[in-house]
Enzyme design. Structure first.
Site, PDB file in Angstrom:
ATOM      1  N   SER A 148       0.820  -1.205   0.000  1.00 25.60           N
ATOM      2  CA  SER A 148       0.000   0.000   0.000  1.00 25.60           C
ATOM      3  C   SER A 148       0.858   1.260   0.000  1.00 25.60           C
ATOM      4  O   SER A 148       1.598   1.513  -0.939  1.00 25.60           O
ATOM      5  CB  SER A 148      -0.973  -0.031   1.180  1.00 25.60           C
ATOM      6  N   ASP A 307      -2.284   6.527  -3.675  1.00 24.55           N
ATOM      7  CA  ASP A 307      -1.089   5.808  -3.217  1.00 24.55           C
ATOM      8  C   ASP A 307      -0.730   4.702  -4.210  1.00 24.55           C
ATOM      9  O   ASP A 307      -1.458   4.480  -5.183  1.00 24.55           O
ATOM     10  CB  ASP A 307      -1.284   5.294  -1.789  1.00 24.55           C
ATOM     11  N   ASP A 311      -5.632   2.460  -3.423  1.00 25.44           N
ATOM     12  CA  ASP A 311      -6.799   2.292  -2.566  1.00 25.44           C
ATOM     13  C   ASP A 311      -7.009   3.506  -1.657  1.00 25.44           C
ATOM     14  O   ASP A 311      -8.062   3.640  -1.047  1.00 25.44           O
ATOM     15  CB  ASP A 311      -6.737   0.982  -1.760  1.00 25.44           C
TER      16      ASP A 311
END
Length: 579
Positions: A148, A307, A311
């Site tokens: 992430s 990012d 998400d």
């Protein structure tokens, strides 16, 4: 040195045919007992969101062996299912990080050895598109290789269930059991990729999933006439922060009708080094440095960043002096929610049983907005899987219509054809909301201020304390235990009126009586005070951090900010002696 760490390290060092990067790292740490201990004394924890960690050699690192172990655990669990369910297979995607593609293909090779079909994207794709792919292809599970918004040194393995949400706790716990049983990392079997392709077990996917995902994205915008008129003149800057947004966000914007935008060229390169922003996290102001430079040149109304796995979304709004004001995740969520409900009310499409879902550490401004439209608010534990579960419950029970879901950490979901936070959806709707205010000669920031004037002034802050390594993990546990052993009864001169302990499943009031909580068990404490302030404490599930959240409310911008600072200082006085 820890004896287990030393033994495990030596076992790894004795293996034949180790990849050169693993062998080099093992040799380099030979004279560093602390590094060996951190890498080998424990295993990467596999929770309901999967696992995340530093890339490198060791059982406590992300590498092909720990990834194979995770995939083996999923495979062994799927071996217990009936043939029809097992043959639904697994969708697999990955981001732009180091080894992401390799980890995705290694997962497919492990699953393929068990005869489990896999559907692997031909190149990097966003996490929300992986969630969509699980639903679209009707696979039993999904794997997303991503860390992430973490720095470049990290990678991760996220696991999704049949509904496209992160794997539910019951199944995840069973998979964890099978992962732990596959404890000989060098004995996990993999099949040859070419053979799997020839045997029609491993499949490559791409545009065949992109097109239906893009079709779903076209339904995210609400006022299509507004998008066609003011939307085409909206000036904004978009940056994918070296990640997967470059693949699909621009196509989505163009197909919906937003065309007057610039992309930060340097950050539209899928570079695992993240050279322009060491922390590719839209929560951080420095992630917007290049976007701000470009925005000032083009006089962009807003700046939007996603990012690396797309998400999470952050945004900044141009001010009268041509500088940019960053919005918090709570502010973005609130302005999106307010627009959704107002637009649906104006078009007579607001359902009578509407509901929003948010995490327990997110702003209460959303509750106030929803209440004004007779929309119910459901609060769930942190982790978008709990929002996905609520959506599924709404559909199964047919008692509520999902309208919006969010977490304060810059994660939002508008339409539930995806079951995880979806920054691509958020890019489209935020652009529409910006166009809505531009049409009135206003900015998104003006829209936030209008909400405060109507519902009261809310302000929130997340304070993160980073505690790395084994010592850090133990320190975090110690801090949580300290707060349970020494309950907070007063903070910043105000009394605690109730406390929720989600580990003990109790809600305790200041008069001493208790009630049972209905949310799942979690290591979280939340306090409500007598001045409309709340404070929560929880260890991060994905990073070596303990987080302290505070939310305040007052009757003016100045007073709410002063109140927030006072609580930050009070929390620091409590916490710093424990660090």
């Amino acid at each position: 040195m820890n004896e287990i760490a030393e033994q495990t390290y030596n076992t790894w060092l004795e293996q034949d045919n180790l990849p050169s990067n693993i062998l080099n790292e093992l040799q380099n740490m030979k004279n560093d007992p602390k590094e060996i201990e951190d890498a080998f004394a424990t295993h990467l924890s596999f929770g309901t969101a999967g696992m995340r960690g530093l890339i490198g050699a060791g059982t406590n690192r992300m590498n092909i062996y720990t990834v194979r172990q995770a995939a083996e655990g999923l495979a062994r669990f799927m071996d217990t299912l009936d043939d029809a369910t097992k043959n639904q297979g697994v969708a697999i995607s990955f981001d732009s990080r180091y080894f992401s593609s390799e980890f995705a293909h290694e997962s497919a090779r492990v699953l393929g050895h068990h005869g489990i079909p896999t559907y692997v994207f031909d190149d990097m794709r966003p996490t929300p598109e992986l969630s969509f792919a699980v639903r679209h292809l009707h696979t039993y599970a999904g794997i997303m290789i991503t860390a992430s918004h973490n720095p470049k040194e990290y990678n991760g393995f996220k696991l999704y269930g049949p509904d496209g949400g992160q794997m539910p706790p019951k199944e995840s716990d069973l998979i964890t059991t099978y992962i732990n049983k596959a404890n000989n990392l060098f004995d996990i079997r993999v099949s040859d990729e070419h053979t799997l392709r020839m045997d029609n077990i491993m499949h490559i996917i791409g545009e065949d999933v992109d097109i239906p995902y893009l079709e779903g994205l076209k339904n995210v915008t609400i006022n299509n006439e507004l998008v066609k008129t003011t939307g085409k003149d909206l000036k904004f800057v978009y940056t994918p922060l070296h990640g997967t947004g470059k693949v699909i966000a621009r196509r989505a914007l163009n197909e919906v009708g937003f065309t007057d935008y610039e992309v930060v060229a340097e950050q539209a390169i899928a570079d695992p080094e993240f050279p322009t922003t060491p922390h590719p996290n839209p929560e951080f102001p420095e992630a917007f440095n290049l976007a701000m430079e470009l925005g000032q040149k083009t006089k962009a109304d807003i700046l939007i960043a996603t990012d690396p796995d797309s998400d999470r979304l952050g945004a900044a709004v141009r001010q009268p002096d041509n500088t940019y004001k960053l919005l918090s995740g709570n502010q973005i969520a609130s302005v999106l929610l307010n627009y959704i409900l107002n637009a649906k009310k104006q078009s007579n499409t607001l359902p009578t049983n509407g509901a929003i879902v948010k995490s327990i550490v997110s702003t209460e401004l959303a509750d106030a907005i929803a209440k004004s439209y007779n929309v119910e608010t459901k609060s769930v534990l942190t982790g978008f899987k709990f929002i996905a579960q609520s959506i599924q419950e709404f559909e199964d029970q047919k008692d509520h219509t999902f309208l919006f879901g969010f977490e304060e950490s810059f994660g939002y979901l508008i339409n539930p054809f995806v079951r995880d936070k979806d920054a691509i959806q958020a890019v489209l709707l935020l652009a529409e909301v910006a166009a809505y205010y531009k049409d009135q000669g206003k900015t998104l920031y003006d829209g936030v201020q209008e909400m405060y004037q109507k519902y009261g002034y809310f302000d929130e802050k997340t304070i993160s304390k980073v505690l790395t390594g084994l010592d850090g993990k133990q320190k975090i546990q110690s801090i949580m235990q300290n707060f349970r052993d020494h309950p907070i009864t007063e903070l910043n001169g105000h009394q605690v009126v109730r406390v929720a302990d989600y580990a003990k499943q109790t809600l305790t009031f200041d008069d001493g009586h208790t009630e049972s909580l209905t949310l799942p068990t979690a290591d979280v404490l939340k306090y409500w005070l007598d001045d409309d302030t709340w404070v929560a404490i929880r260890p991060s599930g994905t990073e070596p951090k303990i987080k302290f959240y505070v939310g305040t409310k007052s009757d003016s911008q100045k007073s709410v900010q002063e109140k927030l600072v006072a609580y930050e200082n009070a929390i620091a006085d409590l916490v710093n002696p424990l660090l």
